[in-house]
Design a protein around this motif. Structure first.
Motif, PDB file in Angstrom:
ATOM      1  N   ARG A  50      10.876   5.716  -9.420  1.00 30.35           N
ATOM      2  CA  ARG A  50      10.958   5.062  -7.961  1.00 30.35           C
ATOM      3  C   ARG A  50      10.261   5.413  -7.442  1.00 30.35           C
ATOM      4  NH1 ARG A  50      14.114   1.179  -6.613  1.00 30.35           N
ATOM      5  NH2 ARG A  50      13.586   0.340  -4.428  1.00 30.35           N
ATOM      6  N   THR A  51       9.967   7.146  -6.995  1.00 34.06           N
ATOM      7  CA  THR A  51       9.945   7.591  -6.159  1.00 34.06           C
ATOM      8  C   THR A  51       8.174   7.551  -5.867  1.00 34.06           C
ATOM      9  OG1 THR A  51      11.713   8.958  -6.280  1.00 34.06           O
ATOM     10  CG2 THR A  51       9.357  10.064  -5.129  1.00 34.06           C
ATOM     11  N   VAL A  55       5.955   6.202  -3.544  1.00 32.55           N
ATOM     12  CA  VAL A  55       4.960   6.188  -3.002  1.00 32.55           C
ATOM     13  C   VAL A  55       3.506   6.158  -2.775  1.00 32.55           C
ATOM     14  CG1 VAL A  55       3.401   8.822  -2.850  1.00 32.55           C
ATOM     15  CG2 VAL A  55       6.370   9.261  -2.835  1.00 32.55           C
ATOM     16  N   TRP A  56       3.385   5.646  -4.463  1.00 36.52           N
ATOM     17  CA  TRP A  56       1.904   4.598  -4.440  1.00 36.52           C
ATOM     18  C   TRP A  56       1.864   3.044  -3.785  1.00 36.52           C
ATOM     19  CZ3 TRP A  56      -2.825   5.534  -5.554  1.00 36.52           C
ATOM     20  CH2 TRP A  56      -2.896   7.220  -6.171  1.00 36.52           C
ATOM     21  N   ALA A  57       3.425   3.251  -3.205  1.00 37.89           N
ATOM     22  CA  ALA A  57       2.779   1.261  -2.652  1.00 37.89           C
ATOM     23  C   ALA A  57       2.618   1.987  -1.379  1.00 37.89           C
ATOM     24  CB  ALA A  57       4.357   1.205  -2.466  1.00 37.89           C
ATOM     25  N   TYR A  58       3.216   2.978  -0.506  1.00 38.02           N
ATOM     26  CA  TYR A  58       2.964   3.417   0.560  1.00 38.02           C
ATOM     27  C   TYR A  58       1.398   3.741   0.893  1.00 38.02           C
ATOM     28  CZ  TYR A  58       3.299   6.260   4.790  1.00 38.02           C
ATOM     29  OH  TYR A  58       2.553   7.136   5.877  1.00 38.02           O
ATOM     30  N   PRO A 120       5.702  -2.853 -11.089  1.00 36.22           N
ATOM     31  CA  PRO A 120       6.711  -0.960 -11.197  1.00 36.22           C
ATOM     32  C   PRO A 120       5.011  -0.734 -12.121  1.00 36.22           C
ATOM     33  CG  PRO A 120       7.937  -2.092 -12.909  1.00 36.22           C
ATOM     34  CD  PRO A 120       7.087  -2.919 -12.229  1.00 36.22           C
ATOM     35  N   GLY A 121       4.632   0.796 -12.056  1.00 34.91           N
ATOM     36  CA  GLY A 121       3.745   1.050 -12.907  1.00 34.91           C
ATOM     37  C   GLY A 121       2.079   1.559 -11.767  1.00 34.91           C
ATOM     38  N   LEU A 126      -3.862   1.218 -11.515  1.00 32.42           N
ATOM     39  CA  LEU A 126      -5.011   1.286 -11.017  1.00 32.42           C
ATOM     40  C   LEU A 126      -5.807   1.984 -11.908  1.00 32.42           C
ATOM     41  CD1 LEU A 126      -2.944   2.984  -7.032  1.00 32.42           C
ATOM     42  CD2 LEU A 126      -4.320   0.434  -8.037  1.00 32.42           C
ATOM     43  N   HIS A 127      -4.770   2.949 -12.577  1.00 38.69           N
ATOM     44  CA  HIS A 127      -5.864   4.021 -13.430  1.00 38.69           C
ATOM     45  C   HIS A 127      -6.859   2.874 -14.834  1.00 38.69           C
ATOM     46  CE1 HIS A 127      -6.389   6.890 -16.791  1.00 38.69           C
ATOM     47  NE2 HIS A 127      -6.286   5.657 -17.592  1.00 38.69           N
ATOM     48  N   PHE A 128      -6.056   1.789 -15.065  1.00 33.68           N
ATOM     49  CA  PHE A 128      -6.557   1.005 -16.146  1.00 33.68           C
ATOM     50  C   PHE A 128      -7.749  -0.024 -15.722  1.00 33.68           C
ATOM     51  CE2 PHE A 128      -3.150   2.349 -19.107  1.00 33.68           C
ATOM     52  CZ  PHE A 128      -3.822   2.531 -20.133  1.00 33.68           C
TER      53      PHE A 128
END
Length: 318
Positions: A50-51, A55-58, A120-121, A126-128
Motif C-alpha cells: 500500500r505504501t 508513493v508511486w501514485a504521488y 494496485p501494482g 509501468l515496468h511491463f
C-alpha cells in the motif's frame, strides 16, 4: 539509461535534493525523504504494498502536473527494473543498443500518462508497459532485412520465385497441376484447412484426397527441382520455393497413409527413394476436370492449435 542515471543523480545531489514528504505516507519517516533514499525504501521487501502504491501514485501525479524533473524522477525511481529489461533486450537487439534503451524509456514515459492509479501494482504495470515497448522494438529489428553488403544490389530473382501461391499458379499455367490440385495444396499445406475438413466438404474420401495430394506434390517437386537446375547452383530462390511448400508426412493420420505418399520436401518414402516414374510429367493429369478430385469441392478452415495438434493437419511453418 546512462542519461537517466546521471540526471537522477543530479536531482538528489546537493543541499536540497528532490524529496517527497514522508509524513504523507505510512511507513516512511516523518520528514522529507530524498528520492534515492525513497527508492531504496520502496524496493525493500519490508515495504508495504500500500505504501509503495501510494508513493508511486504521488510521483505519477506530480509527473503529469509538472513534467520535467518529476518525469525524470519517476524514471530514476524505476531505473533498476528498467535497466534489467533493457539489458536483456539489448543483448538480442540487431542494431545500436541505445535504440532499444530509448524504446524502453519511451514506453515507460507514455505509460506514466495513462496508467490507472486506482489499481494496485502501479510500478509493476509501468515496468511491463516499458518492456512491451522494448520487445516491440526488438521484434521489429529482428524482422527487418539484413543490410546488403557493399557491391551487391537488388534484382528480380530467377524463376520460380515469389509467394508459394504464385508458384502454384505458375505450375497450373504450365499444366503441372490441375486447378483442383493446386487449390488442395494451397488450402491444406499453406492455409488453415485440414485434410479431413477439405475432403468432407468436397465430398471426397479422405484417403483419396491424401493420395491425390501426394501425387500432385510429387509432380510439383520434380518440376521445381527441374527449374532450379536450370539456374545458378548458388541461386537460393528455388530452394526457398520448395521450403515454402515443405510439410512433414506426419500430418497424414495413422492407418490412412498411402504407401507411396511423400511430403512436398521430396524426402524418401518409407525409407525408399521416390519412384522416378511417379515424378515424371507424363503422369500429370493436364485437364482441369480430370483426376481423382474432379467433383465440386469447398475450402473449409480449421483452427490451428498452439503447439501440439492431434492429427497435425493444420498449417506448418516453412
Amino acid at each position: 539509461m546512462d542519461t537517466v542515471r546521471d540526471t537522477f543523480q543530479w536531482l538528489v545531489t546537493g543541499p536540497e535534493p528532490m524529496a517527497v514528504p514522508g509524513a504523507r505516507f505510512a511507513g516512511l519517516p516523518r520528514r522529507p525523504v530524498p528520492l534515492d533514499e525513497l527508492r531504496d525504501r520502496l524496493m525493500s521487501k519490508q515495504c508495504p504494498a500500500r505504501t509503495r502504491d501510494d508513493v508511486w501514485a504521488y510521483l505519477v501525479l506530480r509527473s503529469r502536473a509538472f513534467g520535467g524533473a518529476w518525469t525524470v524522477a519517476c524514471a530514476g525511481m524505476a531505473l533498476p527494473s528498467l535497466a534489467g529489461s533493457a539489458r536483456w533486450l539489448a543483448a538480442r537487439y540487431r542494431g545500436d543498443r541505445a535504440d532499444v534503451h530509448a524504446a524502453v524509456l519511451a514506453g515507460f514515459v507514455q505509460a506514466l500518462a495513462r496508467v490507472d492509479l486506482a489499481d494496485p501494482g502501479i510500478v509493476v504495470r509501468l515496468h511491463f508497459a516499458a518492456r512491451r515497448a522494448g520487445q516491440a522494438a526488438l521484434e521489429e529489428s529482428l524482422d527487418a532485412p539484413l543490410p546488403v553488403a557493399s557491391g551487391y544490389h537488388s534484382a528480380l530473382p530467377r524463376p520460380p520465385y515469389g509467394h508459394p501461391d504464385l508458384v502454384l499458379a505458375q505450375a497450373v499455367g504450365e499444366q503441372i497441376l490441375t486447378p483442383v490440385e493446386a487449390e488442395l495444396i494451397s488450402a491444406t499445406r499453406l492455409g488453415d484447412t485440414s485434410m479431413t475438413d477439405w475432403a468432407r466438404r468436397r465430398g471426397t474420401a479422405l484417403t483419396t484426397a491424401y493420395k491425390a495430394r501426394s501425387r500432385a506434390e510429387d509432380r510439383l517437386v520434380a518440376w521445381l527441382r527441374e527449374r532450379s537446375t536450370d539456374t545458378d547452383s548458388e541461386d537460393p530462390v528455388a530452394e526457398a520455393a520448395l521450403a515454402g511448400l515443405a510439410a512433414s508426412t506426419a500430418d497424414e493420420p495413422a492407418g490412412e497413409q498411402d504407401s507411396s505418399s511423400r511430403a512436398v520436401s521430396g524426402r524418401l518414402r518409407n525409407g525408399r527413394p521416390a519412384s522416378r516414374e511417379r515424378r515424371s510429367r507424363s503422369v500429370s493429369k493436364n485437364s482441369g476436370g480430370s483426376g481423382l478430385l474432379g467433383c465440386g469441392e469447398n475450402r473449409p478452415g480449421s483452427s490451428r492449435t498452439a503447439e501440439h495438434e492431434p492429427t497435425s493437419e493444420g498449417r506448418r511453418c516453412a
